[in-house]
Design a protein around this motif. Structure first.
Motif, PDB file in Angstrom:
ATOM      1  N   THR A  39       0.841  -1.202   0.000  1.00 31.48           N
ATOM      2  CA  THR A  39       0.000   0.000   0.000  1.00 31.48           C
ATOM      3  C   THR A  39       0.876   1.252   0.000  1.00 31.48           C
ATOM      4  O   THR A  39       2.021   1.234   0.465  1.00 31.48           O
ATOM      5  CB  THR A  39      -0.918   0.041   1.231  1.00 31.48           C
ATOM      6  N   HIS A  40       0.325   2.330  -0.526  1.00 31.82           N
ATOM      7  CA  HIS A  40       1.070   3.581  -0.576  1.00 31.82           C
ATOM      8  C   HIS A  40       1.257   4.168   0.820  1.00 31.82           C
ATOM      9  O   HIS A  40       0.491   3.868   1.749  1.00 31.82           O
ATOM     10  CB  HIS A  40       0.333   4.610  -1.447  1.00 31.82           C
ATOM     11  N   TYR A  41       2.267   4.997   0.959  1.00 31.09           N
ATOM     12  CA  TYR A  41       2.440   5.788   2.172  1.00 31.09           C
ATOM     13  C   TYR A  41       1.170   6.624   2.387  1.00 31.09           C
ATOM     14  O   TYR A  41       0.541   7.073   1.424  1.00 31.09           O
ATOM     15  CB  TYR A  41       3.618   6.734   2.025  1.00 31.09           C
ATOM     16  N   ILE A  42       0.812   6.840   3.651  1.00 30.49           N
ATOM     17  CA  ILE A  42      -0.278   7.769   3.952  1.00 30.49           C
ATOM     18  C   ILE A  42       0.241   9.186   3.720  1.00 30.49           C
ATOM     19  O   ILE A  42       1.313   9.553   4.211  1.00 30.49           O
ATOM     20  CB  ILE A  42      -0.748   7.630   5.409  1.00 30.49           C
ATOM     21  N   GLN A  43      -0.519   9.986   2.976  1.00 33.14           N
ATOM     22  CA  GLN A  43      -0.101  11.351   2.675  1.00 33.14           C
ATOM     23  C   GLN A  43      -1.213  12.332   3.041  1.00 33.14           C
ATOM     24  O   GLN A  43      -2.325  12.232   2.524  1.00 33.14           O
ATOM     25  CB  GLN A  43       0.228  11.497   1.179  1.00 33.14           C
ATOM     26  N   LYS A  44      -0.914  13.233   3.942  1.00 29.43           N
ATOM     27  CA  LYS A  44      -1.856  14.288   4.328  1.00 29.43           C
ATOM     28  C   LYS A  44      -1.080  15.597   4.450  1.00 29.43           C
ATOM     29  O   LYS A  44       0.077  15.612   4.868  1.00 29.43           O
ATOM     30  CB  LYS A  44      -2.546  13.975   5.663  1.00 29.43           C
ATOM     31  N   GLY A  45      -1.739  16.684   4.085  1.00 28.84           N
ATOM     32  CA  GLY A  45      -1.079  17.977   4.179  1.00 28.84           C
ATOM     33  C   GLY A  45      -2.008  19.047   4.718  1.00 28.84           C
ATOM     34  O   GLY A  45      -3.230  18.951   4.594  1.00 28.84           O
ATOM     35  N   LEU A  46      -1.426  20.066   5.315  1.00 26.61           N
ATOM     36  CA  LEU A  46      -2.175  21.196   5.858  1.00 26.61           C
ATOM     37  C   LEU A  46      -1.659  22.475   5.196  1.00 26.61           C
ATOM     38  O   LEU A  46      -0.446  22.717   5.134  1.00 26.61           O
ATOM     39  CB  LEU A  46      -2.008  21.283   7.376  1.00 26.61           C
ATOM     40  N   LEU A  47      -2.597  23.287   4.710  1.00 22.40           N
ATOM     41  CA  LEU A  47      -2.257  24.531   4.015  1.00 22.40           C
ATOM     42  C   LEU A  47      -2.626  25.719   4.887  1.00 22.40           C
ATOM     43  O   LEU A  47      -3.765  25.838   5.335  1.00 22.40           O
ATOM     44  CB  LEU A  47      -3.008  24.596   2.680  1.00 22.40           C
ATOM     45  N   TYR A  48      -1.668  26.595   5.122  1.00 26.66           N
ATOM     46  CA  TYR A  48      -1.883  27.756   5.980  1.00 26.66           C
ATOM     47  C   TYR A  48      -1.548  29.040   5.221  1.00 26.66           C
ATOM     48  O   TYR A  48      -0.541  29.084   4.499  1.00 26.66           O
ATOM     49  CB  TYR A  48      -0.981  27.699   7.222  1.00 26.66           C
ATOM     50  N   PRO A  49      -2.344  30.094   5.400  1.00 26.26           N
ATOM     51  CA  PRO A  49      -1.931  31.416   4.896  1.00 26.26           C
ATOM     52  C   PRO A  49      -0.861  31.984   5.814  1.00 26.26           C
ATOM     53  O   PRO A  49      -0.814  31.667   7.011  1.00 26.26           O
ATOM     54  CB  PRO A  49      -3.220  32.235   4.957  1.00 26.26           C
ATOM     55  N   LEU A  50       0.011  32.811   5.276  1.00 29.52           N
ATOM     56  CA  LEU A  50       1.013  33.452   6.127  1.00 29.52           C
ATOM     57  C   LEU A  50       0.334  34.412   7.097  1.00 29.52           C
ATOM     58  O   LEU A  50      -0.687  35.031   6.756  1.00 29.52           O
ATOM     59  CB  LEU A  50       2.029  34.213   5.278  1.00 29.52           C
ATOM     60  N   PRO A  51       0.839  34.551   8.304  1.00 28.05           N
ATOM     61  CA  PRO A  51       0.236  35.475   9.277  1.00 28.05           C
ATOM     62  C   PRO A  51       0.220  36.900   8.760  1.00 28.05           C
ATOM     63  O   PRO A  51       1.181  37.355   8.143  1.00 28.05           O
ATOM     64  CB  PRO A  51       1.157  35.332  10.502  1.00 28.05           C
ATOM     65  N   GLU A  52      -0.882  37.577   8.990  1.00 28.10           N
ATOM     66  CA  GLU A  52      -1.002  38.971   8.565  1.00 28.10           C
ATOM     67  C   GLU A  52      -0.565  39.903   9.696  1.00 28.10           C
ATOM     68  O   GLU A  52      -0.758  39.622  10.873  1.00 28.10           O
ATOM     69  CB  GLU A  52      -2.451  39.284   8.183  1.00 28.10           C
ATOM     70  N   ASN A  53       0.012  41.016   9.295  1.00 27.51           N
ATOM     71  CA  ASN A  53       0.432  42.062  10.246  1.00 27.51           C
ATOM     72  C   ASN A  53       1.371  41.518  11.320  1.00 27.51           C
ATOM     73  O   ASN A  53       1.339  41.932  12.469  1.00 27.51           O
ATOM     74  CB  ASN A  53      -0.800  42.705  10.920  1.00 27.51           C
ATOM     75  N   GLN A  54       2.197  40.557  10.918  1.00 30.07           N
ATOM     76  CA  GLN A  54       3.172  40.014  11.852  1.00 30.07           C
ATOM     77  C   GLN A  54       4.502  39.855  11.132  1.00 30.07           C
ATOM     78  O   GLN A  54       4.571  39.692   9.917  1.00 30.07           O
ATOM     79  CB  GLN A  54       2.732  38.642  12.384  1.00 30.07           C
ATOM     80  N   ASP A  55       5.577  39.909  11.908  1.00 25.63           N
ATOM     81  CA  ASP A  55       6.890  39.614  11.357  1.00 25.63           C
ATOM     82  C   ASP A  55       7.061  38.102  11.342  1.00 25.63           C
ATOM     83  O   ASP A  55       7.156  37.462  12.396  1.00 25.63           O
ATOM     84  CB  ASP A  55       7.992  40.259  12.209  1.00 25.63           C
ATOM     85  N   PHE A  56       7.059  37.530  10.141  1.00 24.11           N
ATOM     86  CA  PHE A  56       7.176  36.077  10.022  1.00 24.11           C
ATOM     87  C   PHE A  56       8.516  35.728   9.388  1.00 24.11           C
ATOM     88  O   PHE A  56       8.879  36.249   8.334  1.00 24.11           O
ATOM     89  CB  PHE A  56       6.042  35.515   9.164  1.00 24.11           C
ATOM     90  N   SER A  57       9.246  34.838  10.040  1.00 23.49           N
ATOM     91  CA  SER A  57      10.527  34.370   9.530  1.00 23.49           C
ATOM     92  C   SER A  57      10.411  32.890   9.213  1.00 23.49           C
ATOM     93  O   SER A  57      10.175  32.075  10.116  1.00 23.49           O
ATOM     94  CB  SER A  57      11.639  34.602  10.562  1.00 23.49           C
ATOM     95  N   ILE A  58      10.550  32.517   7.944  1.00 21.98           N
ATOM     96  CA  ILE A  58      10.477  31.108   7.570  1.00 21.98           C
ATOM     97  C   ILE A  58      11.614  30.328   8.213  1.00 21.98           C
ATOM     98  O   ILE A  58      11.453  29.163   8.584  1.00 21.98           O
ATOM     99  CB  ILE A  58      10.496  30.951   6.030  1.00 21.98           C
ATOM    100  N   THR A  59      12.766  30.985   8.381  1.00 18.43           N
ATOM    101  CA  THR A  59      13.914  30.310   9.009  1.00 18.43           C
ATOM    102  C   THR A  59      13.605  29.944  10.448  1.00 18.43           C
ATOM    103  O   THR A  59      13.854  28.812  10.889  1.00 18.43           O
ATOM    104  CB  THR A  59      15.165  31.209   8.954  1.00 18.43           C
TER     105      THR A  59
END
Length: 249
Positions: A39-59
């Motif tokens: 059987t295939h690996y189970i694959q699930k994902g969650l999609l989020y918008p970037l926070p608004e009016n906040q300093d967001f650092s991907i690092t």
């Protein structure tokens, strides 16, 4: 116009923050687990918008997520291991088990793509590019002899983040998958509060109940012959996106 493609920025392997004596022991499969080998690996994902009016650092976000994953793997330590086989003496059979030795850990990937959240959610059908958000797309459980049993891929969009998990189906079922994902979220939120606690509200049950006395399941010798493993080849089906409001949920 050339369609956007996923760019792999970095990848690494994550090990449990703490390794208990129990985590150093092999885990054997039940007959039902063995039946999931093709059987295939189970694959699930969650999609989020970037926070608004906040300093967001991907690092910073990635480092926090890696640290949280390491802490969560302390409890879900089989996901940091690999599948392995050992030949039974005086028989043509092999034992398949989860081997914690000689494993670099769970795989963690940082990628990016020049797309927006709307580009993914607006079409009626799920864009095919979404398959590239999953590291082990089309892999089957048998591939866990070489591939990581868990892979987390974080894809940075123009205005959002997609967190995709691929987990070996011999190791977890759907309920156990979401148990892991929810535990990762719990640890991440705890780290944001600077609690630095490794405990989770609902620890997993790692040991399987196996009816055989030795706890070992024998499989045909062909287990080490990839040509004898049945790989699913389903017809191409479009995947449809459904939208549910918060109120309706």
């Amino acid at each position: 116009m050339k369609s956007p493609s996923v760019e792999i920025i970095s990848e690494c392997f994550i090990k449990p923050r703490f390794v208990s004596e129990e985590a150093n022991k092999p885990v054997y499969f039940s007959p039902w687990d063995i039946a999931m080998m093709s059987t295939h690996y189970i694959q699930k994902g969650l999609l989020y918008p970037l926070p608004e009016n906040q300093d967001f650092s991907i690092t910073t976000f990635l480092e926090d997520l890696k640290d949280s994953l390491s802490a969560t793997l302390t409890h879900f330590h089989p996901l940091a291991a690999r599948l392995d086989t050992v030949k039974q003496e005086n028989t043509p059979s092999f034992v398949v088990f989860i081997n914690p030795d000689n494993s670099p850990g769970a795989r963690f990937i940082h990628s990016s793509i020049n797309m927006t959240v709307v580009n993914i959610l607006t079409p009626v059908d799920v864009p095919l590019i979404v398959q590239s958000f999953f590291d082990h797309n089309k892999a089957i459980s048998y591939d866990g002899l070489e591939l990581s049993l868990l892979s987390v891929q974080v894809t940075k969009l123009i205005d959002g983040i997609f967190i995709a998990c691929s987990v070996n189906h011999m190791v977890v079922d759907g309920c156990a998958f979401w148990h892991f994902f929810n535990s990762l979220s719990e640890v991440f939120e705890s780290n944001r509060r600077n609690d630095h606690l490794v405990s989770i509200s609902r620890p997993p049950v790692i040991r399987r109940w196996i009816s055989t006395r030795s706890g070992e399941i024998l499989t045909p010798q062909s287990i080490n012959d990839d040509q004898c493993i049945e790989r699913p080849n389903p017809p191409f089906l479009k995947q449809r996106i459904f939208h549910f409001s918060l109120d309706s949920l």
